[in-house]
Design a protein around this motif. Sequence first.
Motif, PDB file in Angstrom:
ATOM      1  N   ALA A 211      -4.717  20.793  -6.984  1.00 45.13           N
ATOM      2  CA  ALA A 211      -3.719  20.662  -5.923  1.00 45.13           C
ATOM      3  C   ALA A 211      -4.104  19.563  -4.929  1.00 45.13           C
ATOM      4  N   ASP A 212      -5.336  19.612  -4.430  1.00 44.69           N
ATOM      5  CA  ASP A 212      -5.772  18.597  -3.462  1.00 44.69           C
ATOM      6  C   ASP A 212      -5.834  17.204  -4.073  1.00 44.69           C
ATOM      7  N   PRO A 213      -6.411  17.013  -5.285  1.00 47.34           N
ATOM      8  CA  PRO A 213      -6.355  15.684  -5.900  1.00 47.34           C
ATOM      9  C   PRO A 213      -4.931  15.181  -6.101  1.00 47.34           C
ATOM     10  N   ALA A 214      -3.997  16.084  -6.461  1.00 46.06           N
ATOM     11  CA  ALA A 214      -2.613  15.660  -6.667  1.00 46.06           C
ATOM     12  C   ALA A 214      -1.974  15.211  -5.355  1.00 46.06           C
ATOM     13  N   VAL A 215      -2.268  15.929  -4.268  1.00 46.63           N
ATOM     14  CA  VAL A 215      -1.749  15.530  -2.958  1.00 46.63           C
ATOM     15  C   VAL A 215      -2.291  14.164  -2.574  1.00 46.63           C
ATOM     16  N   PHE A 216      -3.579  13.945  -2.806  1.00 47.29           N
ATOM     17  CA  PHE A 216      -4.155  12.645  -2.474  1.00 47.29           C
ATOM     18  C   PHE A 216      -3.562  11.548  -3.351  1.00 47.29           C
ATOM     19  N   ALA A 217      -3.420  11.805  -4.653  1.00 48.68           N
ATOM     20  CA  ALA A 217      -2.889  10.787  -5.556  1.00 48.68           C
ATOM     21  C   ALA A 217      -1.466  10.397  -5.161  1.00 48.68           C
ATOM     22  N   LEU A 218      -0.639  11.384  -4.857  1.00 49.02           N
ATOM     23  CA  LEU A 218       0.730  11.096  -4.447  1.00 49.02           C
ATOM     24  C   LEU A 218       0.767  10.351  -3.113  1.00 49.02           C
ATOM     25  N   SER A 219      -0.045  10.803  -2.172  1.00 44.79           N
ATOM     26  CA  SER A 219      -0.047  10.194  -0.836  1.00 44.79           C
ATOM     27  C   SER A 219      -0.568   8.767  -0.877  1.00 44.79           C
ATOM     28  N   SER A 220      -1.691   8.554  -1.555  1.00 43.34           N
ATOM     29  CA  SER A 220      -2.270   7.210  -1.597  1.00 43.34           C
ATOM     30  C   SER A 220      -1.377   6.253  -2.382  1.00 43.34           C
ATOM     31  N   GLY A 221      -0.721   6.749  -3.439  1.00 38.22           N
ATOM     32  CA  GLY A 221       0.207   5.898  -4.170  1.00 38.22           C
ATOM     33  C   GLY A 221       1.359   5.457  -3.294  1.00 38.22           C
ATOM     34  N   LEU A 222       1.875   6.371  -2.488  1.00 38.76           N
ATOM     35  CA  LEU A 222       2.968   6.024  -1.574  1.00 38.76           C
ATOM     36  C   LEU A 222       2.507   5.024  -0.521  1.00 38.76           C
ATOM     37  N   ILE A 223       1.293   5.174  -0.047  1.00 43.83           N
ATOM     38  CA  ILE A 223       0.765   4.246   0.951  1.00 43.83           C
ATOM     39  C   ILE A 223       0.589   2.857   0.350  1.00 43.83           C
ATOM     40  N   MET A 224       0.067   2.770  -0.870  1.00 45.50           N
ATOM     41  CA  MET A 224      -0.119   1.468  -1.500  1.00 45.50           C
ATOM     42  C   MET A 224       1.224   0.782  -1.766  1.00 45.50           C
ATOM     43  N   TRP A 225       2.214   1.555  -2.184  1.00 46.31           N
ATOM     44  CA  TRP A 225       3.552   0.991  -2.388  1.00 46.31           C
ATOM     45  C   TRP A 225       4.090   0.423  -1.075  1.00 46.31           C
ATOM     46  N   THR A 226       3.916   1.182  -0.001  1.00 46.29           N
ATOM     47  CA  THR A 226       4.388   0.735   1.306  1.00 46.29           C
ATOM     48  C   THR A 226       3.616  -0.490   1.779  1.00 46.29           C
ATOM     49  N   TRP A 227       2.322  -0.521   1.509  1.00 44.30           N
ATOM     50  CA  TRP A 227       1.499  -1.660   1.935  1.00 44.30           C
ATOM     51  C   TRP A 227       1.992  -2.963   1.299  1.00 44.30           C
ATOM     52  N   ILE A 228       2.480  -2.895   0.089  1.00 40.56           N
ATOM     53  CA  ILE A 228       2.940  -4.105  -0.591  1.00 40.56           C
ATOM     54  C   ILE A 228       4.366  -4.455  -0.202  1.00 40.56           C
TER      55      ILE A 228
END
Length: 488
Positions: A211-228
Amino acid sequence: MAVSTPTRRGWDSGIPTVLRPLVRAYLFGYASAAGPRLLTLFLQHVARHRRNKQQTTTASDAQPDDPFLAGLRRILLRPLSLKSFPTACAVLIGGTTFLELPVKSLLDRYGWTISDIARRRLSRWLASFIAAWLSLRLLQSKQTPSFTDIEHGPDGRPRTVRYAGRTLDLTFLAVTRALDVVVGELWRRRRIRREAAGRWTGFERAASRLADPAVFALSSGLIMWTWIYRPSRLPRAYNKWIGSAAAVDARLITALQRCRDGTLLYGKDTGQAPLLGSMCADYGWPAAWGDPARSLPFPCEMVHMGCGPSCEYHALSRLARSFRWAMMTYLPLSLLLAARSGNRGNSIQALRRALTSAARSSAFLGAFIALFYYGVCLARTRLGPRLLGGHPAERCQRIDGGLCVGAGCALCGWSILLENPGRRKDIALFVAPRAMATLFPRRYTPEKQWREALTFAASAAVVVAAFAENRASVRGVAGGVLSWVFRE
């Protein structure tokens, strides 16, 4: 005769018991507001001192308005204002403490016919809600230059326009913590029921661990998309830190942005050749590589920025370089914590743990960056062209218009599995509010502030009330802070 050992008195033993949570909350808020800025100021001062080390100075050169002393004074005094984060923390915790009894009395007099347990829980939640509402409104009442613009009206005259949103990060932090409490409690009850019935499956056990790794993976992916693609929705410091970690040529980011918005089109001359053409000149590549009318697509070697044509070698190179870069940050911090908490008898073990912790965290960050880049390469050259059909120019446009970045975002966050399991929840809960903030504008009109205040108050009340009922329900750093604030 037995000699009694004197009880150790705490630093706040002289403060009345009812006021201790308020005082601790204020001190926590002050440390949170001033601590990071003091560290930044100190590091800047050390760097400035090193640059000026070769210059000859005398005692008479020191001025009373020295930038270090001025900055120190400003950092120490600013959090003492009324409309500051420490005051808001004190209002939240102190209000919860002092309002619970009056609210409970009102419920006893005018409330519904409910059980004593339900009345106690409701009174605690309402007290926390009122205190949280007041604390956020206090912060919202402060005006800052970054949320003030000068615009010209229809008559051409300049006018001052004020925006809200400076407290959004705090609100999203409260929302994610409240969601974690609610979802965690529901899942805990489900597990108890299923285990009692002997129906707790391996899939459910795996879901609990992931659960925690999935939350991090989803959150960090969204942040990287936004960063670009939408960097304005990230705080400036966050943008800067990601840029330092990614170590990517800004022209590549611009090319990806233009591919997505249709400014840069494969197979057509839209005047975009000079963008990556300058990069080809800098790296000694053929000029045709940077021309979207002739290159379908841009070679992955351009993404590798001098590491050669192999995507796998580039990923390994990124892993090694990012690992070294991260170790320069994590190793000193780990050694400092080991020196602070360890004892001399266990110095070797403490040093070993510090090295292991720093290496593990550095491997996590290095793998994060390597997986992001390799995900981009997988979509561009390894899997994307084989899975997608259509005209080559259209296929390349779809890949570089978002699919390659999406692949990198989907892969990078799973590097959290390399991190210590005990830290995964803290990292996930740290990143989740920042990911949620990317879905909303950073500024909005003041007329909508009540919506944010309502959201924050309800979320903070859930966290505080749940902590009072079951301290284990609030995980991570927030649980530790509340435990310190409300300790007996």
